[in-house]
Structures are given as structure tokens and as C-alpha cells.
Design an enzyme around this catalytic site. Structure first.
Site, PDB file in Angstrom:
ATOM      1  N   GLY A 147       0.775  -1.240   0.000  1.00  0.00           N
ATOM      2  CA  GLY A 147       0.000   0.000   0.000  1.00  0.00           C
ATOM      3  C   GLY A 147       0.806   1.289   0.000  1.00  0.00           C
ATOM      4  O   GLY A 147       0.331   2.304   0.510  1.00  0.00           O
ATOM      5  N   ASN A 198       1.378   3.077  -2.633  1.00  0.00           N
ATOM      6  CA  ASN A 198       0.612   4.003  -3.487  1.00  0.00           C
ATOM      7  C   ASN A 198      -0.598   4.557  -2.735  1.00  0.00           C
ATOM      8  O   ASN A 198      -0.936   5.729  -2.872  1.00  0.00           O
ATOM      9  CB  ASN A 198       0.180   3.308  -4.788  1.00  0.00           C
ATOM     10  CG  ASN A 198       1.300   3.282  -5.814  1.00  0.00           C
ATOM     11  OD1 ASN A 198       1.694   4.316  -6.339  1.00  0.00           O
ATOM     12  ND2 ASN A 198       1.825   2.096  -6.075  1.00  0.00           N
ATOM     13  N   LEU A 211      -4.559  -6.678  -7.476  1.00  0.00           N
ATOM     14  CA  LEU A 211      -4.163  -7.738  -8.401  1.00  0.00           C
ATOM     15  C   LEU A 211      -5.306  -8.610  -8.916  1.00  0.00           C
ATOM     16  O   LEU A 211      -5.096  -9.427  -9.803  1.00  0.00           O
ATOM     17  CB  LEU A 211      -3.083  -8.618  -7.747  1.00  0.00           C
ATOM     18  CG  LEU A 211      -1.809  -7.864  -7.338  1.00  0.00           C
ATOM     19  CD1 LEU A 211      -0.779  -8.825  -6.763  1.00  0.00           C
ATOM     20  CD2 LEU A 211      -1.223  -7.075  -8.504  1.00  0.00           C
ATOM     21  N   ASN A 221      -5.859   2.672 -12.898  1.00  0.00           N
ATOM     22  CA  ASN A 221      -4.922   1.647 -12.413  1.00  0.00           C
ATOM     23  C   ASN A 221      -3.493   2.144 -12.573  1.00  0.00           C
ATOM     24  O   ASN A 221      -3.188   2.850 -13.529  1.00  0.00           O
ATOM     25  CB  ASN A 221      -5.104   0.362 -13.236  1.00  0.00           C
ATOM     26  CG  ASN A 221      -4.181  -0.753 -12.772  1.00  0.00           C
ATOM     27  OD1 ASN A 221      -4.038  -1.002 -11.560  1.00  0.00           O
ATOM     28  ND2 ASN A 221      -3.541  -1.439 -13.703  1.00  0.00           N
ATOM     29  N   HIS A 233       0.332   0.722 -13.085  1.00  0.00           N
ATOM     30  CA  HIS A 233       1.012  -0.512 -13.499  1.00  0.00           C
ATOM     31  C   HIS A 233       2.513  -0.247 -13.607  1.00  0.00           C
ATOM     32  O   HIS A 233       2.909   0.785 -14.148  1.00  0.00           O
ATOM     33  CB  HIS A 233       0.441  -0.974 -14.850  1.00  0.00           C
ATOM     34  CG  HIS A 233       0.995  -2.292 -15.294  1.00  0.00           C
ATOM     35  ND1 HIS A 233       0.524  -3.489 -14.796  1.00  0.00           N
ATOM     36  CD2 HIS A 233       1.999  -2.604 -16.141  1.00  0.00           C
ATOM     37  CE1 HIS A 233       1.217  -4.485 -15.337  1.00  0.00           C
ATOM     38  NE2 HIS A 233       2.112  -3.972 -16.158  1.00  0.00           N
ATOM     39  N   ASP A 249      -5.106  -4.383 -18.513  1.00  0.00           N
ATOM     40  CA  ASP A 249      -4.068  -3.370 -18.808  1.00  0.00           C
ATOM     41  C   ASP A 249      -4.181  -2.767 -20.206  1.00  0.00           C
ATOM     42  O   ASP A 249      -3.174  -2.403 -20.820  1.00  0.00           O
ATOM     43  CB  ASP A 249      -2.643  -3.970 -18.633  1.00  0.00           C
ATOM     44  CG  ASP A 249      -2.382  -4.447 -17.213  1.00  0.00           C
ATOM     45  OD1 ASP A 249      -2.948  -3.853 -16.283  1.00  0.00           O
ATOM     46  OD2 ASP A 249      -1.618  -5.410 -17.038  1.00  0.00           O
ATOM     47  N   GLU A 270       6.065   5.907  -9.233  1.00  0.00           N
ATOM     48  CA  GLU A 270       4.626   5.625  -9.305  1.00  0.00           C
ATOM     49  C   GLU A 270       3.828   6.613  -8.455  1.00  0.00           C
ATOM     50  O   GLU A 270       2.757   7.064  -8.858  1.00  0.00           O
ATOM     51  CB  GLU A 270       4.332   4.195  -8.812  1.00  0.00           C
ATOM     52  CG  GLU A 270       4.791   3.109  -9.760  1.00  0.00           C
ATOM     53  CD  GLU A 270       4.409   1.717  -9.268  1.00  0.00           C
ATOM     54  OE1 GLU A 270       3.348   1.571  -8.635  1.00  0.00           O
ATOM     55  OE2 GLU A 270       5.186   0.778  -9.512  1.00  0.00           O
TER      56      GLU A 270
HETATM   57  C1  GAR Z   1       3.020  -1.346  -7.528  1.00  0.00           C
HETATM   58  O1  GAR Z   1       4.300  -1.460  -8.103  1.00  0.00           O
HETATM   59  C2  GAR Z   1       1.975  -1.376  -8.627  1.00  0.00           C
HETATM   60  O2  GAR Z   1       2.359  -0.735  -9.806  1.00  0.00           O
HETATM   61  C3  GAR Z   1       1.812  -2.851  -8.848  1.00  0.00           C
HETATM   62  O3  GAR Z   1       1.836  -3.399  -7.554  1.00  0.00           O
HETATM   63  C4  GAR Z   1       2.683  -2.590  -6.716  1.00  0.00           C
HETATM   64  C5  GAR Z   1       1.919  -2.251  -5.461  1.00  0.00           C
HETATM   65  O4  GAR Z   1       2.713  -1.539  -4.555  1.00  0.00           O
HETATM   66  N1  GAR Z   1       0.591  -3.128  -9.551  1.00  0.00           N
HETATM   67  C6  GAR Z   1       0.491  -4.085 -10.474  1.00  0.00           C
HETATM   68  O5  GAR Z   1       1.388  -4.822 -10.774  1.00  0.00           O
HETATM   69  C7  GAR Z   1      -0.890  -4.148 -11.114  1.00  0.00           C
HETATM   70  N2  GAR Z   1      -0.852  -4.883 -12.351  1.00  0.00           N
HETATM   71  P1  GAR Z   1       2.068  -0.836  -3.295  1.00  0.00           P
HETATM   72  O6  GAR Z   1       1.135  -1.860  -2.628  1.00  0.00           O
HETATM   73  O7  GAR Z   1       3.236  -0.492  -2.428  1.00  0.00           O
HETATM   74  O8  GAR Z   1       1.296   0.376  -3.765  1.00  0.00           O
END
Ligand code: GAR
Length: 194
Positions: free
Chosen positions: A12, A14, A86, A103, A105, A146, A175
Site C-alpha cells: 500500500g 501508493n 491484483l 490503475n 502498473h 491493462d 509511481e
Molecule cells: C506497484 O508497483 C503497482 O504498480 C503494482 O503493484 C505494486 C503495489 O505496490 N501493480 C500491479 O502490478 C498491477 N498490475 P504498493 O502496494 O506499495 O502500492
């Protein structure tokens, strides 16, 4: 004020960036609910910020997961942000929130997207291919995995000696700001439409 529902599956960071942006007055919005599809570290971040947070275990809800999430968000979210989420949302969810689901990615889509391409798998594939650049993408969610309209991208150089983990870390840092600016833009365009 724009109400944001956030879906997560992992640590989490993001989500934390969104929380900090709201708290810091950078993002004029309210995070109304956080929903995880598995026991996710991000749930703790939501709780610490006083945001209602629940876990709807994907292994229990299976095909019903999207519907359950939709019920939980009903009347509470103007937009939905997938911040490291996911599971794949069903078509009725996408239809209900079309143009309002964002989203993030961890690659330069359309490269390294699609089913199975998430998290560390993306960075492993980029390194195995010997690419010189990777990055991250914020896009609208459509029925295909995606494939929705790209809203913003940030390039990150792959450096000699990079491991999937080191590359993941540098991309993750990018990100956060990319996601905030995309959510800000969406908030503004929704305001303009009102
Ligand atoms: C992030 O790198 C995000 O881009 C990826 O999961 C991670 C979550 O990090 N998402 C995907 O791969 C979706 N296809 P976080 O839980 O620290 O935000």
C-alpha cells in the site's frame, strides 16, 4: 468533494501516497473506503489514517468478488483507484464505473501488461529482456487487462547490475507522484463537467 475508493492487494505505498496527498492538501478529495482482496499491509495504513477499510478475501468470494466490492462502494465513491490491486474486475464493475477507474502498473504499457504481468514478474521480464528502459503507467481500466486509455507514463532507466527488486524500488518511487497527478487531473476534469 471527490470521493475516492481505493483497492489494494499489497503493502500500500501508493495508497499511502494518496493519503499523504489528501492530508497535505495536494489532492482535494476524500478517500472514503479502502478494500483489499487479501490480507494486505495497506489495510494498516488505511486504519492508521482513520479510513474505513475491509478485506474481501478473493479466495472466499471468487467470481463474486467484483460484485461484493461494488456493493461496498455503492454511493461512496466517485472514482476508484487500483493501487496495486491484483484481482481482475468483472465487466459489470467496469461498466458501472467506466472512465472512472484508474490503475497504476509498473511498466511502460502496452509493454509487459496483461494477465500474470504484475508486481515483481514485470521487473523480472524487463531485466531478462535486457531492456534499457522501463517505467510506470497510469491508465483507465477497461474490460481487457491493462488495455485502457493511457493517462500518464514515466520512464525509468534500467541500470547495469539492476535486479528485479532494485528496479521495482526505483519505479515504485516514480509511481507515487504519477498516480497523484493522474488522480488530480481526473478530479479536475470531473469538476469541469459538473
Ligand atoms: C506497484 O508497483 C503497482 O504498480 C503494482 O503493484 C505494486 C503495489 O505496490 N501493480 C500491479 O502490478 C498491477 N498490475 P504498493 O502496494 O506499495 O502500492
Amino acid at each position: 468533494m471527490l470521493r475516492i475508493g481505493v483497492l489494494i492487494s499489497g503493502g500500500g505505498t501508493n495508497l499511502q501516497a494518496l493519503i499523504d496527498a489528501v492530508d497535505g492538501g495536494i489532492l482535494d478529495a476524500r478517500i472514503t473506503k479502502v478494500i483489499a482482496d487479501r490480507p494486505a499491509g495497506g489495510l494498516k495504513r488505511a486504519a492508521s489514517a482513520g479510513i474505513p477499510a475491509i478485506m474481501l478475501d478473493r479466495t472466499i468470494y471468487g467470481k463474486e468478488l467484483s460484485e461484493r466490492i461494488m456493493e461496498e462502494l455503492k454511493g461512496e465513491a466517485d472514482i476508484v483507484v487500483l493501487a496495486g490491486f491484483l484481482s481482475i474486475l468483472g465487466s459489470s464493475f467496469v461498466k458501472a464505473y467506466r472512465g472512472r477507474i484508474i490503475n497504476i502498473h509498473p511498466s511502460l504499457l502496452p509493454s509487459y501488461g496483461g494477465k500474470g504481468m504484475h508486481g515483481i514478474h514485470v521487473h523480472e521480464a524487463v531485466i531478462a529482456a535486457g531492456d534499457k528502459y522501463s517505467g510506470c503507467t497510469v491508465h483507465l481500466v477497461e474490460e481487457g487487462v491493462d488495455t485502457g486509455k493511457i493517462l500518464a507514463q514515466k520512464k525509468v532507466r534500467v541500470v547495469p547490475g539492476d535486479t528485479p527488486e532494485s528496479l521495482a524500488k526505483r519505479i515504485l518511487e516514480e509511481e507515487h507522484s504519477l498516480l497523484i497527478s493522474a488522480v488530480k487531473n481526473m478530479a479536475k476534469s470531473m469538476e469541469d463537467k459538473q
